[in-house]
Design a protein around this motif. Structure first.
Motif, short mmCIF file in Angstrom:
data_model
loop_
_atom_site.label_atom_id
_atom_site.label_comp_id
_atom_site.label_asym_id
_atom_site.label_seq_id
_atom_site.Cartn_x
_atom_site.Cartn_y
_atom_site.Cartn_z
N THR A 54 -7.10 -11.96 2.40
CA THR A 54 -6.35 -11.27 3.35
C THR A 54 -5.52 -11.11 4.28
O THR A 54 -5.17 -10.13 5.27
N PHE A 58 -4.50 -7.34 5.43
CA PHE A 58 -3.95 -6.39 6.47
C PHE A 58 -2.57 -6.31 6.37
O PHE A 58 -2.36 -4.88 7.56
N ALA A 124 -6.11 -15.36 10.37
CA ALA A 124 -6.67 -15.60 8.98
C ALA A 124 -7.13 -16.23 8.77
O ALA A 124 -6.74 -16.44 7.60
N THR A 132 -11.86 -13.18 10.90
CA THR A 132 -11.72 -11.98 10.50
C THR A 132 -12.78 -11.82 8.94
O THR A 132 -13.28 -10.76 8.31
N LYS A 293 -12.52 -6.12 3.08
CA LYS A 293 -11.55 -6.78 4.36
C LYS A 293 -10.31 -6.26 4.77
O LYS A 293 -10.21 -5.74 5.94
N ALA A 297 -9.89 -5.36 8.39
CA ALA A 297 -8.82 -5.47 9.61
C ALA A 297 -7.88 -4.24 9.65
O ALA A 297 -7.44 -4.69 11.09
#
Length: 315
Positions: A54, A58, A124, A132, A293, A297
């Motif tokens: 994560t 991001f 997050a 997410t 991811k 994101a």
């Protein structure tokens, strides 16, 4: 058009239209579409708990969209010396455009920061939900199957924050059948399960939760699991592994669903919730799921700082 700042603390913060828009946008990013709509923006990433996917998703996603990134670790904020979270949020809101935060605690802290205005806040992962992750999973499903509607997914393992986010998201998809098998005493929050059941009925899908591994559904499209020891949590029962043992994902589960793919939000503890044979096997798309991811994101960040003037309402 004026920028409409939005925050994502829960899947519930998204209208059905927004949910679909983010997933489809993430899919287009994964297919190679590029843009830099966040040029000149600053994204803060605060991770009070460990994170590989994560945090990287991001950070790299923000950079690819043209934003600057300011990272914060668990020891970096003056909250460690007594400053209140409220005062910290007031400062963040005057310097950042987006704050991506993992606390693994109460989401009320994130909502307090979002209430300052002028700054988008992205959850997050908190103790109760990992929104997410669910968006990345839907992006993965759309990419693999070419659709979200009328799929059948079996989730095996703890009713944790990932399971909660999936329950809130998947049951809003038309015709989606979502079954959860959780160990006794480690199921979904009853309020989440009730919401999922009602949403599935409204979307002509199905939701069920059981606490055993008997009579598993057949002809599944997806078998999904998560690690048994959720980040930032502990289990009070010293014998919890014995309770979880029957819920390990093994190759035999594919006997009645030979075409099903395997998904895992990672990190995986091989030999616990899943065997290496499954995780590394031909049915596994877990590492493509992880790669998605970043694309998801990017779609979330774009949505948070988007110029869309439509106001979507949940029905």
């Amino acid at each position: 058009m004026a920028v409409r700042t939005r925050s994502l603390i829960s899947i519930d913060d998204l209208s059905d239209t927004d949910l679909r828009r983010i997933v489809e946008r993430g899919r287009r990013f994964a297919d190679g579409e590029r843009a830099a709509p966040l040029a000149g923006k600053v994204v803060g990433t605060y991770f009070a708990k460990t994170s590989t996917r994560t945090r990287t998703a991001f950070s790299s996603g923000a950079l690819r969209l043209g934003a600057g990134v300011v990272p914060y670790g668990p020891g970096d904020l003056q909250t460690n010396t007594g400053e209140t979270y409220e005062d910290t949020g007031r400062v963040f809101a005057r310097m950042l455009d987006v704050l991506v935060a993992r606390t693994a605690g109460d989401p009320a802290q994130l909502r307090g920061w979002a209430a300052e205005g002028g700054m988008s806040v992205v959850n997050a992962m908190t103790a109760d939900e990992h929104p997410t992750q669910a968006l990345a999973d839907l992006t993965t499903l759309l990419g693999h199957f070419g659709r979200l509607e009328d799929l059948r997914l079996l989730y095996i393992g703890e009713g944790n924050n990932t399971a909660a986010a999936l329950a809130l998201a998947l049951t809003r998809i038309e015709g989606f059948e979502f079954e959860v098998r959780t160990p006794p005493g480690y199921g979904l929050d009853p309020a989440i399960a009730a919401r999922a059941r009602n949403q599935a009925e409204a979307s002509k899908g199905a939701f069920a939760e059981r606490h055993d591994m008997d009579e598993l559904p057949e002809a599944l499209d997806v078998i999904y699991t998560t690690r048994w020891q959720t980040t930032g949590t502990t289990k009070p029962d010293p014998n919890w592994r014995e309770i979880f043992a029957p819920f390990q994902v093994v190759r035999d589960l594919w006997q009645t669903s030979p075409e099903a793919v395997f998904m895992h939000d990672l990190p995986a503890h091989r030999g616990e919730e899943v065997t290496s044979e499954v995780l590394d096997g031909p049915q596994s798309i877990a590492f493509q799921q992880a790669a998605n991811k970043m694309y998801s994101a990017m779609a979330v960040l774009e949505w948070c700082q988007g110029t869309d003037t439509e106001v979507d309402q949940r029905t």
